[in-house]
Structures are given as C-alpha cells and as structure tokens.
Design an enzyme around this catalytic site. Sequence first.
Site, PDB file in Angstrom:
ATOM      1  N   SER A 189      35.239 -77.424   0.250  1.00 49.06           N
ATOM      2  CA  SER A 189      34.120 -77.095  -0.641  1.00 49.06           C
ATOM      3  C   SER A 189      33.020 -76.358   0.110  1.00 49.06           C
ATOM      4  O   SER A 189      32.433 -75.395  -0.407  1.00 49.06           O
ATOM      5  CB  SER A 189      33.567 -78.361  -1.297  1.00 49.06           C
ATOM      6  OG  SER A 189      33.167 -79.307  -0.321  1.00 49.06           O
ATOM      7  N   HIS A 234      29.063 -90.074   8.614  1.00 45.13           N
ATOM      8  CA  HIS A 234      27.971 -90.622   7.798  1.00 45.13           C
ATOM      9  C   HIS A 234      26.688 -90.785   8.607  1.00 45.13           C
ATOM     10  O   HIS A 234      25.809 -91.552   8.241  1.00 45.13           O
ATOM     11  CB  HIS A 234      28.380 -91.953   7.154  1.00 45.13           C
ATOM     12  CG  HIS A 234      29.416 -91.807   6.087  1.00 45.13           C
ATOM     13  ND1 HIS A 234      29.126 -91.857   4.742  1.00 45.13           N
ATOM     14  CD2 HIS A 234      30.757 -91.580   6.167  1.00 45.13           C
ATOM     15  CE1 HIS A 234      30.238 -91.683   4.042  1.00 45.13           C
ATOM     16  NE2 HIS A 234      31.237 -91.507   4.893  1.00 45.13           N
ATOM     17  N   THR A 235      26.608 -90.054   9.695  1.00 44.50           N
ATOM     18  CA  THR A 235      25.385 -90.057  10.493  1.00 44.50           C
ATOM     19  C   THR A 235      24.450 -88.928  10.078  1.00 44.50           C
ATOM     20  O   THR A 235      23.249 -88.989  10.359  1.00 44.50           O
ATOM     21  CB  THR A 235      25.714 -89.907  11.992  1.00 44.50           C
ATOM     22  OG1 THR A 235      26.509 -88.726  12.179  1.00 44.50           O
ATOM     23  CG2 THR A 235      26.495 -91.106  12.503  1.00 44.50           C
ATOM     24  N   ASP A 240      28.496 -80.210   7.082  1.00 41.27           N
ATOM     25  CA  ASP A 240      29.639 -79.386   6.691  1.00 41.27           C
ATOM     26  C   ASP A 240      29.261 -77.915   6.632  1.00 41.27           C
ATOM     27  O   ASP A 240      29.981 -77.037   7.124  1.00 41.27           O
ATOM     28  CB  ASP A 240      30.175 -79.833   5.334  1.00 41.27           C
ATOM     29  CG  ASP A 240      30.692 -81.254   5.346  1.00 41.27           C
ATOM     30  OD1 ASP A 240      30.805 -81.834   6.438  1.00 41.27           O
ATOM     31  OD2 ASP A 240      30.981 -81.780   4.259  1.00 41.27           O
ATOM     32  N   GLU A 281      26.204 -77.800  -3.497  1.00 43.32           N
ATOM     33  CA  GLU A 281      27.034 -79.002  -3.562  1.00 43.32           C
ATOM     34  C   GLU A 281      26.266 -80.197  -4.096  1.00 43.32           C
ATOM     35  O   GLU A 281      26.761 -80.957  -4.930  1.00 43.32           O
ATOM     36  CB  GLU A 281      27.614 -79.314  -2.173  1.00 43.32           C
ATOM     37  CG  GLU A 281      28.561 -78.235  -1.661  1.00 43.32           C
ATOM     38  CD  GLU A 281      29.553 -78.765  -0.655  1.00 43.32           C
ATOM     39  OE1 GLU A 281      30.079 -79.871  -0.871  1.00 43.32           O
ATOM     40  OE2 GLU A 281      29.804 -78.083   0.343  1.00 43.32           O
ATOM     41  N   GLY A 292      39.273 -83.872   3.407  1.00 44.81           N
ATOM     42  CA  GLY A 292      38.141 -84.147   4.280  1.00 44.81           C
ATOM     43  C   GLY A 292      37.890 -83.059   5.295  1.00 44.81           C
ATOM     44  O   GLY A 292      37.274 -83.305   6.333  1.00 44.81           O
ATOM     45  N   LEU A 293      38.330 -81.830   5.008  1.00 43.35           N
ATOM     46  CA  LEU A 293      38.163 -80.703   5.931  1.00 43.35           C
ATOM     47  C   LEU A 293      37.161 -79.682   5.398  1.00 43.35           C
ATOM     48  O   LEU A 293      37.103 -78.555   5.872  1.00 43.35           O
ATOM     49  CB  LEU A 293      39.512 -80.038   6.193  1.00 43.35           C
ATOM     50  CG  LEU A 293      40.580 -80.946   6.812  1.00 43.35           C
ATOM     51  CD1 LEU A 293      41.900 -80.195   6.965  1.00 43.35           C
ATOM     52  CD2 LEU A 293      40.139 -81.505   8.154  1.00 43.35           C
TER      53      LEU A 293
END
Length: 390
Positions: free
Chosen positions: A139, A43-44, A183, A171, A135-136
Amino acid sequence: MTTVRTPRPRSIDELAATFRDQFDADPDGVWFAPGRVNIIGEHTDYNDGFVLPIALAEGTWVAARRRDDDTVRLHTDSPDVSDPTVTLRLGDVHEGQSVGWASYAAGVGWAAAQRGLDVPGLDLAVTSNVPTGAGLSSSAALSCGTARAWVDLAGWSLSDTEVADLGRDAENHIAGAPTGLMDQLASVCGQAGHAMQIDTRSVQITQIPFDLTAQGLALLVIDSRAPHALVSGEYAERRQSCQEAAQALGVSSLRDASVSDLDDLPDLLQRRARHVITDSARVEQVASLLTDGSDPRTIGPLLTQSHVSMRNDFEITVPVTDLIAETAVRAGAYGARQTGGGFGGCVIALVDDDAAETVAQACVAAASAGGFNQPTSFVAVPSDGARRLS
C-alpha cells in the site's frame, strides 16, 4: 526443487501499453516506488521510537498523465481487486470515505489539497510485484509512487519527508489504515545497499551500510501466506493500548518511558509497553553493531528476541509465523522474526547466502506438516526509493 523465487519485475513498456489501452493516450512518464521490509522495530513508529527498514527491489510502477480537470482515473492489473478501474473527482474525496484500493492513490490528491497545493487531475495505470497482505507495504508503494508522480507532474516543491507524508495521510485518512510514517519514509528514502535507522520523533534518517552479499549473507523473506490487515480492530487495539500506557505513565509517548517504569501498570498495558520499549532499544543495538562494522551475523539473536517479544508481549504473531521463525533458526538461520504490522504476513531470516534454499525448504516442510498454506520465499535486496523511470 527451487523454493526461493524473486518476484518478476514489471515492464515499463507493458505498463505504458496498458495505459494507452485504458486512456487512449501516452503517459507523461512512469514512476516506481518500492515496498519495504522492516529489519527490526515493530509498532515503535507511532510511539516515537526507532525503526530499521530497507526499501525492496520489489514495488509498484505508476504510469501517469496530467489532466486539465480534477478527475482521477485509475486502473490496476492486480487480480486481487474486484474493481480494477475507478473514476472519481478529487472534490468528492473526503476523510473517512474509502474507495477501496484507489484510496491509496486518490487519497494523495486529497492530502495535497489539505496543504493548499494546486492539485490537477491524473490518469494512472499501476502494476506491482509486491505480494499483497504480506506486511511488505504494498500500500505504501502505491501511495508513494503516486505521490512522486503527482509531485513531478504538478510541479510541487516538496522534500522527501513531505512526499512520504502525503502517502501516510492518504492511508490514514482516506484508506483508513492507521499506519505510522515508517512505511512511506522507507519507500521514498531508501538507498541501495543501506538500511535506514529512522528516529520517528525527529524524522531523522541515518543511512547504515547493509550489504549482506559482501558478507556471504542473505535476508530471506518468507511469506507465510497468512494475510494480515492493518485496518482490523487488533491493530487499532495495540495502538490504543500504547496510548493508554503512555498516559498512565505521564509521558507523551512510550519513547520517554523505560522498562523500570512499568511495574504499576496493569498486566496488559505493561506487556504492550515493554515490547515497544525493548524493540526500539533493539533497533539502536542493531544499528550500532552495523555501524561499528561488526559481523552482521551478530544481529541474529536480536531478531529472534524481537519475535519472542512480539509473540509474548505484543501478541501480534500467529501460529504459522511462530512456526516459520522457529524452523528457520533450527535450519541454520542466525535469527528470524515476523516483520510488519502483524497477525500474519512475512518472516525474515538472516542466513548464509548458500543456505537460503535449505532454510526455505525447511519452512515449507514445517508449514505443510502443520496444515498451513505453503510459504513462498525471496531474498530481500536493499534498494533505492521512489523515483521517476521515464
């Protein structure tokens, strides 16, 4: 009992055969984009901070063929979707209009049109071996694999960063997932044997050697099988809290704040901001240690500190990921933390390569005793980013 299992790669020939079955034609080519695992820095990214992901060997394969109209036809072999085949016109795709899983692919065409590019239609068949909801960045692998195929087939001249940005816009604006750019950058810009230190403000990427095998180590990924969802209100609340904290501090983002600035903030905003600031600093510490040639084992405590921060300050861990992280360290890991957007997903553990199975089995036993789903595990290998295969 073998607990650590690498997901089976998909066959280009099988995907091409699926394409022919669906569209009665051969694809123009096959592309691949990897998922990612973030070593540290959660979340940075949307706070202009630092992140340190690697691209995985696991990812999404995209068979594609250019069309002469603005129609996009998509097919997936994923058992997790209710509608595996979707047909739509690019002109009908608009912001806020989700079309389910196809949003991550068709949204790339929408994003390209927003940039004034000439966007042809495509036929697409996709397959993946990235666990969904773990969480990988399954998407991002889909959106970036599609973006790379569209760029090549349409002849657009785009940098890697611009390709990643197409995936992010798909996204954010079509799928409705409020992700940062980490990501997609990881999926597009990965290099085998390296981690990427990304300054999300300048979008500068520094490739850092991360060859754990040479040091007798492994990065064990333990899927808690407690799925997370970035489109949930919890993720949006964390992002909003960070924005409120930055505004209260009079800075454009938490990148420009320090822990000593937080004393006058309300408790909730103080804790949210403290996590972001300290986790971004931990990214810089880990990157410095790896760049200096330190034994990678020395980054273990920083991974564990990151998990504690996510648990206590940002409140994005869940009981099963807390249990897995704690169990992994007790079983011999040098450090462990939940990775990804949070509220479930995977835990990573830095382990001696000959201890990976022992640690994985300990986590399975602990989860079973706690009444949770049985986790699955594999070893993450830093790999190359999105590319054409055929």
